[in-house]
Scaffold this active site. Structure first.
Site: not given
Length: 493
Positions: A260, A315, A369
């Site tokens: 990430e 995301k 994440c």
């Protein structure tokens, strides 16, 4: 004299229960801590006292489990060190309110001892489910994750982490349902033993890999958080990623994976083509920030063999306060506050497909994440071939946090019967099979590369088909049954 210090006992029970989580990983001790808290609550009759027992038990549990929350405030200690203690304390208090309400409800709703046990059971499970959704949700620290690494975790393939948490809560409360405590304890232990045997039988003796010879390479640069975002070190960090990517390999690398926000600078297509050329134009995936329509996204990009940008995933579930400020518009009036600064630039939520079609991995469910902690969001109607999580856990350092995060991600693999490919800046990076078993891994705080072949995708699990619906139906029917029973008892009196 002991009675004067009575509030310390539920708090200590919470501390003990938290030791079931990684890295201590003592699962049975969580049940013991929960049982002590339940016992203490049934010695009280008022809402205030039972609520306080649940609150103190939850506080002890979450303060230790979430102690890693101090680390983000130590990245720039001169500016934010003073805030470090408040993060785990306030978060633990907020989550403990759910448990306080669960423990307090029985004394509000009934005087019957048996009914109090059932109300606690139903209420606690229901509020744990609510914790996954309310205020964007934060289901970290569910009891299910204390079983990481044990055969019992395989039950998640049937009932998911929420169902497994409900099962553990039930086993912790079961001793108090009958007249004799020891009988309930014996039943709980017997059920755990049977589930352990079933889980052991479910895991095959040998990991089955896909028949192809294709190999992926995961890069774990282990760049400290304060260096990762330093503009003066951007070139050095990219060069480190390139050096790791180009290390010799026994096999031809078919897909390269960076973590990430591996690329912290804003890049264009020419920059990406240049980076691709420096890794011999191997198809690769990298986390980066991108700008579009005056918005910023935390994104994952997939580059093809010629460095062309083929796919992007933005995301979709952001971290409150970490990636956006909740109610920021309402806070603008706070003059002199950092929250009121017009220059604050939050990330925006992504939208669209959650899947990437990739070499080696096939149809991959992309997770960035924090997104891996939500069972109902990871499970999708359309079944992928693999789970792909990229993360930067450097902001929580070499603490309990990365290890707990890995345990959570492995549970998603078990729930769905899918291989997990996890790419972390500082660890844990790993490839696991659909049983949550690590095939290869790089531990926290190490720098290196991981070359691996992909395990086979298992047949769809029961949980992948039905999700949490059976648990919700059982909860609803139990609540209705308890309501009817309580009314019947009231009418007969």
């Amino acid at each position: 004299m002991i009675l004067a210090f009575r509030p310390i006992f539920p708090f200590l029970a919470g501390l003990v229960a938290s030791l079931g989580n990684a890295p201590a990983s003592l699962p049975l001790i969580t049940l013991a801590g929960a049982g002590i808290a339940v016992y203490l609550s049934f010695r009280e009759t008022s809402f205030a006292s039972t609520f306080m027992i649940g609150l103190l038990f939850g506080s002890g549990y979450f303060i230790l489990t979430l102690s890693w929350l101090i680390y983000p405030f130590l990245v720039d200690p001169d500016q934010t060190r003073w805030m470090a203690p408040f993060a785990p304390l306030l978060t633990a208090f907020g989550l403990s309110l759910f448990w306080g309400l669960a423990f307090g409800m029985p004394s509000l709703l009934t005087d019957n001892t048996s009914d109090r046990v059932l109300v606690l059971l139903i209420g606690w499970i229901a509020l744990e489910l609510l914790r996954e959704h309310l205020f964007t949700g934060f289901p970290w620290g569910m009891f299910a994750y204390t079983l990481d690494g044990t055969p019992i975790m395989q039950v998640a393939s049937l009932i998911g982490a929420n169902g497994l948490t409900a099962l553990l809560i039930s086993l912790g409360i079961m001793p108090f349902l009958g007249k004799h405590l020891w009988q309930g304890v014996g039943i709980s232990v017997g059920l755990l033993a049977l589930i352990w045997i079933w889980g052991s039988y479910r895991i095959p003796p040998k990991v089955e890999l896909t028949p192809s010879d294709e190999t992926i390479r995961i890069i774990q640069p282990n760049i400290p958080q304060n260096e990762k975002w330093d503009p003066m070190l951007q070139s050095a960090n990219i060069n480190l990623l390139l050096e790791l990517s180009n290390r010799p390999s026994e096999n031809e690398i078919d897909l390269l994976l960076w973590p990430e926000t591996a690329i912290t600078a804003f890049v264009n297509e020419e920059d990406m083509a240049l980076i691709s050329s420096r890794v011999n134009n191997i198809p690769f995936i990298a986390g980066f920030r991108r700008l579009a329509d005056n918005r910023m996204y935390n994104s994952l990009m997939a580059l093809g063999e010629r460095g062309e940008l083929e796919q992007i995933y933005d995301k979709q579930h952001l971290v409150p306060f970490g990636e956006f400020i909740p109610f920021e518009g309402m806070l603008k009036w706070l003059q002199g506050s950092g929250l009121a600064n017009d220059e604050i630039w939050d990330f925006s939520e992504g939208y669209g497909s959650k899947f990437l079609n990739l070499p080696v991995l096939g149809k991959a469910r992309a997770l960035i994440c924090y997104e891996a902690i939500f069972p109902n969001e990871v499970r999708t109607r359309e079944r992928p071939d693999t789970l792909l999580q990229i993360t930067n856990d450097a902001w929580i350092g070499n603490s309990w946090g990365p290890r707990q995060h890995f345990a959570i991600a492995k549970t998603r693999a078990i729930e769905l019967g899918l291989p997990l490919i996890r790419v972390s800046n500082n660890g844990v990076s790993a490839v696991t099979d659909g049983y949550g078993q690590p095939i290869k891994m790089l531990d926290v705080g190490t720098r290196g590369v991981l070359d691996a072949k992909i395990p086979t995708t298992l047949p769809p699990t029961f949980y992948s088909r039905v999700g949490d619906w059976p648990l919700l139906i059982v909860l609803f029917l139990s609540a209705v049954s308890l309501l009817i029973r309580s009314k019947t008892i009231t009418n007969t009196h």
